[in-house]
Motif scaffolding. Structure first.
Motif, mmCIF file in Angstrom:
data_model
loop_
_atom_site.group_PDB
_atom_site.id
_atom_site.type_symbol
_atom_site.label_atom_id
_atom_site.label_comp_id
_atom_site.label_asym_id
_atom_site.label_seq_id
_atom_site.Cartn_x
_atom_site.Cartn_y
_atom_site.Cartn_z
ATOM 1 N N SER A 178 37.539 64.381 26.653
ATOM 2 C CA SER A 178 36.443 65.232 27.100
ATOM 3 C C SER A 178 35.122 64.671 26.586
ATOM 4 O O SER A 178 34.909 64.555 25.381
ATOM 5 C CB SER A 178 36.635 66.664 26.593
ATOM 6 N N LEU A 214 35.233 64.291 32.209
ATOM 7 C CA LEU A 214 36.439 63.771 31.579
ATOM 8 C C LEU A 214 36.523 62.263 31.761
ATOM 9 O O LEU A 214 36.356 61.753 32.862
ATOM 10 C CB LEU A 214 37.699 64.406 32.184
ATOM 11 N N SER A 226 45.715 67.404 31.623
ATOM 12 C CA SER A 226 44.263 67.597 31.709
ATOM 13 C C SER A 226 43.830 67.938 33.129
ATOM 14 O O SER A 226 42.930 68.752 33.341
ATOM 15 C CB SER A 226 43.533 66.335 31.236
#
Length: 305
Positions: A178, A214, A226
């Motif tokens: 992130s 991301l 994710s």
């Protein structure tokens, strides 16, 4: 990214005599120190990429951890058969390092533009595909891949952010990072083009739109968790890559969405199914092929509206 790779490779070679580095007549000046310090762990095969992979396979079968290095298309497409039949089939410990992903060598024309490599390498059984978004990720990925069994593809570029997004950020192959938190939409990127995503995020924030960024530095194995988490959280996904729209990051994310039957929207920003016939700087080509932050902002606004 290249300097980060060389720095980590030198550190590894100093501690591990099984590390072996082969270049195909590239990196003069950059690799001089490595060649002088580790002459028994270094070989320049000349302009002979296919032979380079054959030699790497032989060394790998004898227990060496081999890194090969050339410009992206020459490191992959020119010696695809050798990578497939020799190295990957025999599961040797080889990291194919491609310098100049995407439009890094934009001024040298289509022969030096790497816009199909991710898709092709991703299709080979058992081959990991890593395209770091930052110099820091390149440094970490080099060590991680040196420890893995089998063939890996490390696609690097020039430049790149030097530091991780936070002091406690950890790198792991197959696990996204992130870069910026957000709640309205998620922008996923692979490779150095993440800088365009970060620019877009800053501008969108000024306009009241919260965009999560991301780093999908690993395209294979893709971080399904994710993708699922972002799809459930923001329900609006954008992928950005300096690559053809078929078979790269966008396709990988779409496969996860389809397999998991996720309820979300997806826009893939990538090159259309064309050859990059235009010559220019990396920034110019990103703009020309509609991959820059301006395009990301436009697509983001259309998506959430």
């Amino acid at each position: 990214m290249r300097d980060a790779f060389v720095k980590k490779l030198s550190e590894l070679a100093e501690k591990d005599s099984s590390i072996f580095f082969i270049t195909a007549d590239l990196g003069f000046g950059v690799f001089d120190d490595f060649a002088e310090r580790f002459p028994s762990q270094y070989l320049n095969v000349g302009v002979a990429e296919q032979n380079m992979v054959g030699i790497a396979t032989g060394l790998g079968l004898e227990g060496r951890k081999v890194f090969t290095y050339s410009i992206a298309n020459f490191a992959t497409l020119r010696c695809l058969e050798q990578i497939r039949n020799d190295a990957a089939y025999h599961e040797i410990n080889l990291t194919v390092v491609a310098s100049g992903g995407g439009f890094t060598y934009g001024g040298l024309g289509m022969s030096h533009h790497a816009t199909e490599d991710i898709s092709i390498m991703r299709s080979l059984p058992g081959v990991k595909v890593v395209a770091p978004c930052t110099a820091w990720e390149t440094y970490e990925a080099t060590e991680s891949l040196s420890k893995d069994k089998g063939v890996s593809y490390l696609r690097i570029e020039k430049g790149g952010i030097q530091e991780p997004p936070s002091s406690d950020t950890q790198f792991k192959v197959g696990k996204a990072i992130s870069m910026v938190p957000g709640k309205d939409l998620t922008i996923m990127s692979t490779g150095g083009i993440i800088t365009e995503c970060l620019k877009a995020s800053d501008i969108l924030k000024e306009q009241g739109i919260s965009a999560e960024i991301l780093s999908m530095h690993t395209v294979k194995p893709i971080d399904e968790e994710s993708i699922i988490s972002s799809a459930l959280k923001t329900k609006n996904l954008i992928t950005v890559e300096e690559h053809n729209k078929y078979g790269g990051l966008g396709s990988s994310v779409a496969e996860v969405i389809a397999k998991r039957n996720l309820d979300c929207k997806l826009i893939c920003i990538a090159m259309e199914d064309v050859y990059s016939a235009i010559v220019g700087t990396q920034d110019y080509l990103r703009s020309y092929y509609k991959l820059d932050h301006i395009q990301i902002i436009e697509k983001a606004k259309n998506l959430i509206s």
